[in-house]
Design a protein around this motif. Structure first.
Motif, PDB file in Angstrom:
ATOM      1  N   LEU A   1       2.634  -0.776   4.363  1.00 50.43           N
ATOM      2  CA  LEU A   1       2.563  -1.951   5.258  1.00 50.43           C
ATOM      3  C   LEU A   1       3.710  -2.610   5.650  1.00 50.43           C
ATOM      4  O   LEU A   1       3.749  -3.793   6.301  1.00 50.43           O
ATOM      5  CB  LEU A   1       1.679  -3.013   4.236  1.00 50.43           C
ATOM      6  N   ASP A   2       4.864  -2.013   5.316  1.00 48.89           N
ATOM      7  CA  ASP A   2       6.295  -2.618   5.368  1.00 48.89           C
ATOM      8  C   ASP A   2       6.898  -1.660   6.905  1.00 48.89           C
ATOM      9  O   ASP A   2       7.063  -0.642   6.562  1.00 48.89           O
ATOM     10  CB  ASP A   2       7.221  -2.323   4.377  1.00 48.89           C
ATOM     11  N   PRO A   3       6.753  -2.470   8.001  1.00 44.41           N
ATOM     12  CA  PRO A   3       7.027  -1.551   9.093  1.00 44.41           C
ATOM     13  C   PRO A   3       8.625  -1.120   9.431  1.00 44.41           C
ATOM     14  O   PRO A   3       9.099  -0.137   9.893  1.00 44.41           O
ATOM     15  CB  PRO A   3       6.839  -2.798  10.335  1.00 44.41           C
ATOM     16  N   ASP A   4       9.308  -1.644   8.327  1.00 43.97           N
ATOM     17  CA  ASP A   4      10.854  -1.159   8.259  1.00 43.97           C
ATOM     18  C   ASP A   4      10.829  -0.233   7.093  1.00 43.97           C
ATOM     19  O   ASP A   4      12.048   0.039   6.995  1.00 43.97           O
ATOM     20  CB  ASP A   4      11.592  -2.558   7.921  1.00 43.97           C
ATOM     21  N   SER A   5       9.975   0.266   6.248  1.00 41.55           N
ATOM     22  CA  SER A   5      10.154   1.206   5.417  1.00 41.55           C
ATOM     23  C   SER A   5      10.521   2.784   5.902  1.00 41.55           C
ATOM     24  O   SER A   5       9.952   3.011   7.159  1.00 41.55           O
ATOM     25  CB  SER A   5       8.833   1.020   4.475  1.00 41.55           C
ATOM     26  N   GLU A   6      11.150   3.255   5.040  1.00 39.25           N
ATOM     27  CA  GLU A   6      11.510   4.815   5.410  1.00 39.25           C
ATOM     28  C   GLU A   6       9.923   5.575   5.650  1.00 39.25           C
ATOM     29  O   GLU A   6       9.906   6.451   6.570  1.00 39.25           O
ATOM     30  CB  GLU A   6      12.228   5.469   4.176  1.00 39.25           C
TER      31      GLU A   6
ATOM     32  N   LEU B   1       0.950  -1.271   0.169  1.00 40.89           N
ATOM     33  CA  LEU B   1      -0.196  -0.041  -0.039  1.00 40.89           C
ATOM     34  C   LEU B   1       0.998   1.158  -0.108  1.00 40.89           C
ATOM     35  O   LEU B   1       1.652   1.587   1.021  1.00 40.89           O
ATOM     36  CB  LEU B   1      -1.134   0.037   1.259  1.00 40.89           C
ATOM     37  N   TYR B   2       0.885   1.734  -0.960  1.00 42.16           N
ATOM     38  CA  TYR B   2       1.827   3.010  -1.185  1.00 42.16           C
ATOM     39  C   TYR B   2       1.652   4.244  -0.437  1.00 42.16           C
ATOM     40  O   TYR B   2       0.344   4.636  -0.320  1.00 42.16           O
ATOM     41  CB  TYR B   2       2.046   3.620  -2.689  1.00 42.16           C
ATOM     42  N   GLY B   3       2.528   5.030   0.088  1.00 44.16           N
ATOM     43  CA  GLY B   3       2.271   6.094   0.477  1.00 44.16           C
ATOM     44  C   GLY B   3       3.442   7.126   0.289  1.00 44.16           C
ATOM     45  O   GLY B   3       4.599   6.722  -0.144  1.00 44.16           O
ATOM     46  N   TYR B   4       3.343   8.554   0.590  1.00 46.81           N
ATOM     47  CA  TYR B   4       4.254   9.365   0.103  1.00 46.81           C
ATOM     48  C   TYR B   4       4.389  10.704   1.311  1.00 46.81           C
ATOM     49  O   TYR B   4       3.443  11.022   1.942  1.00 46.81           O
ATOM     50  CB  TYR B   4       3.572  10.212  -1.019  1.00 46.81           C
TER      51      TYR B   4
ATOM     52  N   LEU C   1       6.375   8.756   9.458  1.00 48.25           N
ATOM     53  CA  LEU C   1       5.186   8.706   9.983  1.00 48.25           C
ATOM     54  C   LEU C   1       5.097   8.557  11.522  1.00 48.25           C
ATOM     55  O   LEU C   1       4.501   9.021  12.235  1.00 48.25           O
ATOM     56  CB  LEU C   1       4.120   7.779   9.442  1.00 48.25           C
ATOM     57  N   LYS C   2       6.239   7.446  11.939  1.00 50.14           N
ATOM     58  CA  LYS C   2       6.309   7.422  13.401  1.00 50.14           C
ATOM     59  C   LYS C   2       7.160   8.337  14.039  1.00 50.14           C
ATOM     60  O   LYS C   2       6.786   8.640  15.299  1.00 50.14           O
ATOM     61  CB  LYS C   2       6.870   5.788  13.427  1.00 50.14           C
ATOM     62  N   HIS C   3       8.056   8.911  13.458  1.00 46.93           N
ATOM     63  CA  HIS C   3       9.100   9.594  14.070  1.00 46.93           C
ATOM     64  C   HIS C   3       8.971  11.306  13.840  1.00 46.93           C
ATOM     65  O   HIS C   3       9.863  11.839  14.522  1.00 46.93           O
ATOM     66  CB  HIS C   3      10.515   9.291  13.953  1.00 46.93           C
TER      67      HIS C   3
END
Length: 326
Positions: free
Chosen positions: A293-298, A112-115, A303-305
């Motif tokens: 959907l990849d928890p290790d993606s940039e 699922l792509y995000g930008y 989004l987390k930090h």
């Protein structure tokens, strides 16, 4: 969908194959030519003359006929998708001597792509815009752009308040820059407005357009709160040596006049594991793209930090495009 218009054959600019490729896409023009061909064949039979059948011309007409009556892309089987891209490649070779490679790659599983766009790093160089124009075969005559870069005043976070037409050296002191494009909303109002179901959201989150089913009503453009869609007012003009030949049916293939188009996250690249052209071209690293959907993606790291926000969050459209600051 392209249809021949022999009445205007002599008006075509041979230096601009994209223009001749686009052709007159109207159903009326197609049926007009079809009726002319049928009348000519009937006249030949009446006079007892069997015309010297031009195999190439007959083959082209058959290809056009099959293209005209094809299904909406969403309803096609993979075999039908492969067949239609094969026809489009053959028509491009027949009409314009172009060697196109048009793909129909489906969404990748578990993607699922995000930008995300870093407003503290962008300095307004426009390299992303230039790369997008070339990669996606955008019309040079009308200077069509999927990406807009706005020069903003401190404290302003709505691009509509910024300057989207600056032509001076950048960066400018005490200014910052915001990019906009299609935000590929999870609850996309544009897809709901389309009366022919010519636009929809794919399982990987990319909002696409079936150009051959678009009737150019522009309801989707009116429904989009982010000004993410563009309309072809004229025949696209692209220099022959600048045409990107690696294309996707739902992406950067050459569009007929009178259709809606938009950013597709460079579907022809991303479904092959590559980055969108704008991300690859950005000299400041302001653009981040990846798999949500990849928890290790940039993109997940951002989004987390980082401190992130989305435009017009209150509308509930859930755009998959975030802005952030370092």
């Amino acid at each position: 969908m392209r249809t021949p218009d022999n009445d205007h054959e002599n008006d075509k600019d041979p230096s601009c194959p994209a223009e001749s490729l686009s052709g007159d896409s109207s159903r009326r023009a197609f049926l007009k030519n079809l009726s002319i061909g049928a009348a000519a064949a009937g006249a030949a039979l009446m006079t007892g003359c069997v015309p010297g059948a031009d195999a190439a011309a007959n083959g082209e007409m058959r290809l056009r006929w099959q293209e005209f009556f094809k299904k909406n892309y969403r309803l096609m089987t993979q075999e039908e998708k492969d067949a239609t891209v094969d026809r489009l490649e053959r028509l491009a070779a027949l009409n314009d001597d172009l060697d196109l490679q048009i793909g129909s790659e489906p969404p990748l599983p578990k993607v699922l792509y995000g930008y995300a766009f870093n407003i503290t790093r962008c300095e307004g160089f426009m390299e992303c815009v230039t790369a997008c124009i070339k990669e996606n075969n955008l019309d040079r005559k009308t200077h069509t752009q999927y990406i807009r870069i706005f020069e903003m005043e401190p404290g302003q976070l709505d691009p509509s308040t910024g300057d989207g037409k600056f032509f001076h050296e950048v960066p400018v002191d005490n200014k910052f820059y915001m990019g906009t494009q299609c935000f590929h909303c999870e609850n996309a109002p544009c897809t709901k407005a389309c009366p022919t179901k010519a636009t929809w959201k794919e399982p990987d989150g990319i909002v696409v357009v079936d150009y051959d089913w678009c009737i150019g009503c522009r309801y989707c453009q009116a429904a989009c709160p982010y000004f993410g869609r563009r309309f072809n007012w004229g025949k696209p003009e692209i220099p022959r040596d600048e045409i990107t030949t690696k294309q996707h049916y739902l992406g950067n293939r050459l569009r007929p006049v009178g259709k809606m188009e938009k950013c597709t996250f460079c579907i022809q690249r991303t479904r092959k594991g590559r980055l969108p052209a704008c991300v690859e071209a950005c000299p400041t690293g302001s653009r981040v793209f990846g798999n949500l959907l990849d928890p290790d993606s940039e993109i997940r790291y951002v989004l987390k930090h980082k401190k992130v926000f989305r435009m017009k969050e209150e509308l509930g459209t859930e755009p998959k495009f975030w802005y952030f600051i370092d």
